[in-house]
Design a protein around this motif. Structure first.
Motif, PDB file in Angstrom:
ATOM      1  N   GLU A 291       0.827  -1.204   0.000  1.00 53.85           N
ATOM      2  CA  GLU A 291       0.000   0.000   0.000  1.00 53.85           C
ATOM      3  C   GLU A 291       0.863   1.256   0.000  1.00 53.85           C
ATOM      4  O   GLU A 291       1.950   1.265   0.581  1.00 53.85           O
ATOM      5  CB  GLU A 291      -0.929   0.001   1.220  1.00 53.85           C
ATOM      6  CG  GLU A 291      -1.923  -1.156   1.204  1.00 53.85           C
ATOM      7  CD  GLU A 291      -2.746  -1.256   2.474  1.00 53.85           C
ATOM      8  OE1 GLU A 291      -3.865  -1.781   2.417  1.00 53.85           O
ATOM      9  OE2 GLU A 291      -2.247  -0.825   3.545  1.00 53.85           O
ATOM     10  N   ASP A 292       0.359   2.307  -0.647  1.00 53.83           N
ATOM     11  CA  ASP A 292       1.125   3.544  -0.792  1.00 53.83           C
ATOM     12  C   ASP A 292       0.539   4.727  -0.043  1.00 53.83           C
ATOM     13  O   ASP A 292       1.290   5.571   0.450  1.00 53.83           O
ATOM     14  CB  ASP A 292       1.263   3.917  -2.282  1.00 53.83           C
ATOM     15  CG  ASP A 292       2.050   2.894  -3.062  1.00 53.83           C
ATOM     16  OD1 ASP A 292       3.096   2.435  -2.544  1.00 53.83           O
ATOM     17  OD2 ASP A 292       1.635   2.544  -4.177  1.00 53.83           O
ATOM     18  N   ASP A 293      -0.779   4.853   0.009  1.00 50.49           N
ATOM     19  CA  ASP A 293      -1.379   6.038   0.614  1.00 50.49           C
ATOM     20  C   ASP A 293      -2.819   5.743   1.015  1.00 50.49           C
ATOM     21  O   ASP A 293      -3.271   4.597   0.976  1.00 50.49           O
ATOM     22  CB  ASP A 293      -1.307   7.242  -0.333  1.00 50.49           C
ATOM     23  CG  ASP A 293      -1.872   6.931  -1.715  1.00 50.49           C
ATOM     24  OD1 ASP A 293      -2.894   6.215  -1.793  1.00 50.49           O
ATOM     25  OD2 ASP A 293      -1.298   7.404  -2.706  1.00 50.49           O
ATOM     26  N   CYS A 294      -3.542   6.803   1.381  1.00 53.23           N
ATOM     27  CA  CYS A 294      -4.911   6.653   1.881  1.00 53.23           C
ATOM     28  C   CYS A 294      -5.856   6.028   0.857  1.00 53.23           C
ATOM     29  O   CYS A 294      -6.830   5.353   1.239  1.00 53.23           O
ATOM     30  CB  CYS A 294      -5.459   7.999   2.317  1.00 53.23           C
ATOM     31  SG  CYS A 294      -4.704   8.674   3.835  1.00 53.23           S
ATOM     32  N   THR A 295      -5.608   6.237  -0.416  1.00 51.55           N
ATOM     33  CA  THR A 295      -6.511   5.700  -1.432  1.00 51.55           C
ATOM     34  C   THR A 295      -6.564   4.180  -1.414  1.00 51.55           C
ATOM     35  O   THR A 295      -7.552   3.579  -1.841  1.00 51.55           O
ATOM     36  CB  THR A 295      -6.118   6.189  -2.845  1.00 51.55           C
ATOM     37  OG1 THR A 295      -4.774   5.735  -3.119  1.00 51.55           O
ATOM     38  CG2 THR A 295      -6.171   7.704  -2.917  1.00 51.55           C
ATOM     39  N   ASP A 296      -5.507   3.542  -0.909  1.00 52.76           N
ATOM     40  CA  ASP A 296      -5.496   2.081  -0.855  1.00 52.76           C
ATOM     41  C   ASP A 296      -6.480   1.534   0.180  1.00 52.76           C
ATOM     42  O   ASP A 296      -6.838   0.360   0.114  1.00 52.76           O
ATOM     43  CB  ASP A 296      -4.093   1.580  -0.537  1.00 52.76           C
ATOM     44  CG  ASP A 296      -3.125   1.777  -1.692  1.00 52.76           C
ATOM     45  OD1 ASP A 296      -3.476   1.410  -2.809  1.00 52.76           O
ATOM     46  OD2 ASP A 296      -2.033   2.317  -1.467  1.00 52.76           O
ATOM     47  N   LEU A 297      -6.926   2.366   1.102  1.00 49.00           N
ATOM     48  CA  LEU A 297      -7.858   1.893   2.104  1.00 49.00           C
ATOM     49  C   LEU A 297      -9.233   1.619   1.523  1.00 49.00           C
ATOM     50  O   LEU A 297      -9.966   0.757   2.033  1.00 49.00           O
ATOM     51  CB  LEU A 297      -7.990   2.918   3.237  1.00 49.00           C
ATOM     52  CG  LEU A 297      -6.984   2.807   4.393  1.00 49.00           C
ATOM     53  CD1 LEU A 297      -5.558   2.944   3.906  1.00 49.00           C
ATOM     54  CD2 LEU A 297      -7.291   3.835   5.474  1.00 49.00           C
ATOM     55  N   THR A 298      -9.607   2.339   0.486  1.00 42.25           N
ATOM     56  CA  THR A 298     -10.941   2.188  -0.082  1.00 42.25           C
ATOM     57  C   THR A 298     -10.925   1.634  -1.490  1.00 42.25           C
ATOM     58  O   THR A 298     -11.973   1.573  -2.144  1.00 42.25           O
ATOM     59  CB  THR A 298     -11.664   3.555  -0.093  1.00 42.25           C
ATOM     60  OG1 THR A 298     -10.850   4.513  -0.786  1.00 42.25           O
ATOM     61  CG2 THR A 298     -11.915   4.038   1.312  1.00 42.25           C
ATOM     62  N   SER A 299      -9.764   1.226  -1.988  1.00 40.69           N
ATOM     63  CA  SER A 299      -9.677   0.706  -3.353  1.00 40.69           C
ATOM     64  C   SER A 299     -10.093  -0.766  -3.383  1.00 40.69           C
ATOM     65  O   SER A 299     -10.073  -1.440  -2.370  1.00 40.69           O
ATOM     66  CB  SER A 299      -8.262   0.847  -3.896  1.00 40.69           C
ATOM     67  OG  SER A 299      -7.349   0.111  -3.090  1.00 40.69           O
TER      68      SER A 299
END
Length: 299
Positions: A291-299
């Motif tokens: 994971e790289d950033d916050c977007t990975d939490l909801t992807s």
């Protein structure tokens, strides 16, 4: 899309011999492994970590009756990487409020054990796309199996599987059989979740934290929740999941160290106060190797 794998007994024998940790203790029903070391590492670095961060297999729980923040910040039950690292949920504290830092554990099982697990997942039908039905139970969790191979990312969702629903009203014979295979895979993961020697587990070294923030609301429940000065990046960050009331920002490097240090004695109810006097509730979610950033939490 069905692929065959080796027999279950042979696979589990190989898994047992290599001591594969696949921690899939169901967060909604089951507790963590007793006696295991808990909490995120207080030293956010990746020294000694292998370079191959490719996710190969993952088991996660999705949905359920909970808050948007918990949904966004929920950790997968287990994530397995090509180099043999297994990152999994650790024991959940039996206290309220719980610690601000989630328990995340790491174990290195080697690439051969990973290959065995992939074969078991294929045998269990993770690559299939047949309908699994919907048991007549409300607000249950969905068990999500993710398998990544040369053809791409394959996702298999089974509603209410973690609650033990493999048969019942509305499920066909084929659905019952398919759900039973996936439950065997989930049970196999649980069976190897607690190695004989708990010292083989170590805290996952956190290099980055997703900080999910909402405005703090005081609740008159008699619990003392003193304010703590927020030492991390500016809050609240960027809106997350299409909800303007929930935001996320990323803490790395020195900021991650400062947040981890401050959170070591904080709880999930702690009000965090920024320099302008704003009070926030934050949920700390260590980023996993892929994971790289916050977007990975909801992807």
């Amino acid at each position: 899309m069905t692929r065959s794998g080796p027999g279950r007994s042979a696979v589990l024998t190989a898994l047992g011999a290599l001591g594969l940790l696949v921690l899939a203790g169901c967060a909604d029903r089951d507790g963590g492994a007793a006696g295991a070391q808990s909490g995120a590492s207080a030293t956010p670095d990746r020294e000694g970590a292998a370079a191959d961060d490719r996710l190969v297999f993952q088991v996660a729980l999705t949905g359920g009756f909970t808050t948007p923040t918990e949904l966004a910040a929920r950790l997968p039950l287990v994530s397995v990487y090509a180099d043999g690292r297994v990152v999994a949920q650790g024991p959940v504290a039996a206290s309220y409020p719980g610690p601000a830092l989630p328990s995340v554990q790491l174990r290195d099982v080697g690439p051969d054990a990973v290959a065995d697990l992939v074969a078991e997942a294929e045998r269990a039908g993770v690559l299939d796309d047949t309908d699994l039905g919907s048991p007549p139970v409300a607000d249950a969790l969905t068990t999500r199996f993710v398998l990544v191979d040369a053809d791409g990312t394959h996702v298999r969702d089974a509603y209410a599987l973690s609650a033990g629903w493999t048969a019942g009203p509305g499920l066909s014979t084929e659905q019952v059989a398919a759900r039973a295979d996936l439950l065997e895979l989930l049970d196999a993961a649980r069976a190897v979740a607690s190695p004989a020697d708990q010292r083989e587990l170590r805290p996952y070294p956190v290099s980055a934290l997703a900080v999910v923030a909402t405005q703090h609301l005081d609740v008159d429940d008699g619990l003392a929740t003193p304010d703590v000065a927020w030492p991390g990046p500016p809050l609240p960050g960027t809106a997350l999941g299409g909800l303007p009331s929930m935001s996320c920002t990323l803490a790395t490097g020195d900021q991650a160290r400062a947040v981890l240090d401050a959170a070591a004695t904080a709880t999930t109810r702690t009000p965090w106060v920024t320099a302008d006097g704003s009070r926030w509730s934050v949920t700390l979610r260590p980023l996993l190797p892929h994971e790289d950033d916050c977007t990975d939490l909801t992807s």
